[in-house]
Design an enzyme around this catalytic site. Structure first.
Site, mmCIF file in Angstrom:
data_model
loop_
_atom_site.group_PDB
_atom_site.id
_atom_site.type_symbol
_atom_site.label_atom_id
_atom_site.label_comp_id
_atom_site.label_asym_id
_atom_site.label_seq_id
_atom_site.Cartn_x
_atom_site.Cartn_y
_atom_site.Cartn_z
ATOM 1 N N GLN A 170 0.815 -1.204 0.000
ATOM 2 C CA GLN A 170 0.000 0.000 0.000
ATOM 3 C C GLN A 170 0.858 1.266 0.000
ATOM 4 O O GLN A 170 0.550 2.239 -0.689
ATOM 5 C CB GLN A 170 -0.921 0.006 1.227
ATOM 6 C CG GLN A 170 -1.703 1.296 1.439
ATOM 7 C CD GLN A 170 -2.695 1.594 0.331
ATOM 8 O OE1 GLN A 170 -3.134 0.688 -0.380
ATOM 9 N NE2 GLN A 170 -3.055 2.855 0.170
ATOM 10 N N GLU A 171 1.931 1.256 0.764
ATOM 11 C CA GLU A 171 2.742 2.460 0.930
ATOM 12 C C GLU A 171 3.528 2.820 -0.330
ATOM 13 O O GLU A 171 3.565 3.983 -0.731
ATOM 14 C CB GLU A 171 3.713 2.283 2.106
ATOM 15 C CG GLU A 171 3.062 2.339 3.476
ATOM 16 C CD GLU A 171 2.652 3.750 3.872
ATOM 17 O OE1 GLU A 171 3.156 4.722 3.271
ATOM 18 O OE2 GLU A 171 1.816 3.884 4.778
#
Length: 325
Positions: A170-171
């Site tokens: 996600q990051e």
């Protein structure tokens, strides 16, 4: 994972099924849940839990034309990109790769994605698959990068391996040299202040002395500090992965503030009411990715299936000493 319209439709279907169930129409709600459970999405996975079925990943390995693969690999741009990538000259590698992409038709993007995957260039492979809209090759879209390193650090800090991978996905989508507008760096997007704080508290687990934010662009250092930070957050929030995930995005102080004013104990409903849209979608994405990685790593540590046993506290008094992100 899904576009906004699809997610909104899934959300409506899930909460409709919940409403039908609470009105006492059990059989009708089961049918609604079972239909939604066929989808690989946050709400599809929630529906699977409701009917006690395994989450469906609907994996499909993309086949590529060997002649096209060879032709694209032998272009001057691909050769230069390959050399620069393996010399860690990533900006130059990206420049050559983008030149190659600009000359590639949409139908050839899956082949480019496969080439990048075979080189170990996970970020470019993920981007190419997304742009091609061929999103069912889950094994390549969710790589197990540096698996032994992630396993070691996750075990040391007693966090789910699938969660560490989900946060990374996600990051940064595994872009090792990612730098955000706020100055967060590397795979797990840590700021210098957070990294310094984590290093002081978890020094015995960090194998390299940390002093400069440039070190966050080293994958091993970033993984060590990022997973140590996750372990710290999980302890801060008493093992509640949803709260720790929200804190990784919004900061512990904000999550504590939300809890002080919270009157909702249902974890799924609480997620829907997170005040920040970015954090709300972030938590949903991470939980979705964690379910996927739980299956891909065969780690059986999915949190979505455990949410009924982790109600959200309606008040929380704790001394938070977590660095803000």
């Amino acid at each position: 994972m899904k576009n906004k319209k699809s997610l909104d439709a899934d959300k409506w279907r899930y909460w409709r099924a919940i409403a039908v169930e609470r009105l006492g129409h059990k059989k009708a709600s089961i049918r609604l849940f079972e239909n939604l459970a066929k989808k690989r999405s946050y709400y599809g996975f929630l529906a699977s839990n409701e009917v006690k079925q395994p989450a469906q990943l609907n994996k499909l390995q993309q086949e590529v034309d060997s002649f096209l693969y060879s032709s694209l690999s032998q272009t001057d741009e691909a050769k230069r990109a390959y050399e620069f990538y393996h010399l860690d000259r990533l900006n130059l590698a990206r420049s050559e790769w983008n030149n190659l992409k600009s000359k590639t038709s949409h139908s050839q993007l899956v082949t480019l994605a496969q080439i990048a995957h075979d080189w170990g260039w996970n970020h470019q492979s993920i981007l190419a698959f997304a742009k091609s809209r061929n999103i069912d090759d889950i094994d390549k879209r969710f790589p197990r990068y540096k698996l032994s390193k992630y396993q070691l650090e996750s075990e040391q800090h007693e966090i789910p391996l699938s969660w560490a991978y989900a946060i990374t996905r996600q990051e940064s989508a595994f872009k090792v040299d990612a730098i955000s507008s706020a100055g967060a760096k590397g795979l797990m997007q840590l700021t210098h202040n957070t990294a310094k704080h984590v290093y002081r508290k978890s020094k015995k687990f960090i194998h390299h002395r940390y002093s400069n934010s440039r070190q966050l662009l080293d994958p091993d250092t970033n993984i060590e500090l990022g997973i140590a930070h996750l372990g710290e957050l999980l302890k801060t929030f008493n093992g509640h992965l949803i709260l720790a995930t929200a804190a990784y995005n919004a900061g512990s102080h904000r999550v504590e503030q939300w809890l002080r004013n919270n009157s909702v104990s249902d974890p799924i409903l609480w997620i829907e009411q997170i005040p920040y849209k970015e954090t709300r979608e972030y938590v949903k994405n991470v939980l979705t990715y964690q379910e996927i990685y739980s299956q891909l790593t065969e780690s059986d540590d999915s949190f979505l299936s455990k949410t009924p046993y982790f109600p959200i506290p309606t008040s929380m008094q704790t001394n938070l000493n977590v660095g803000s992100r």
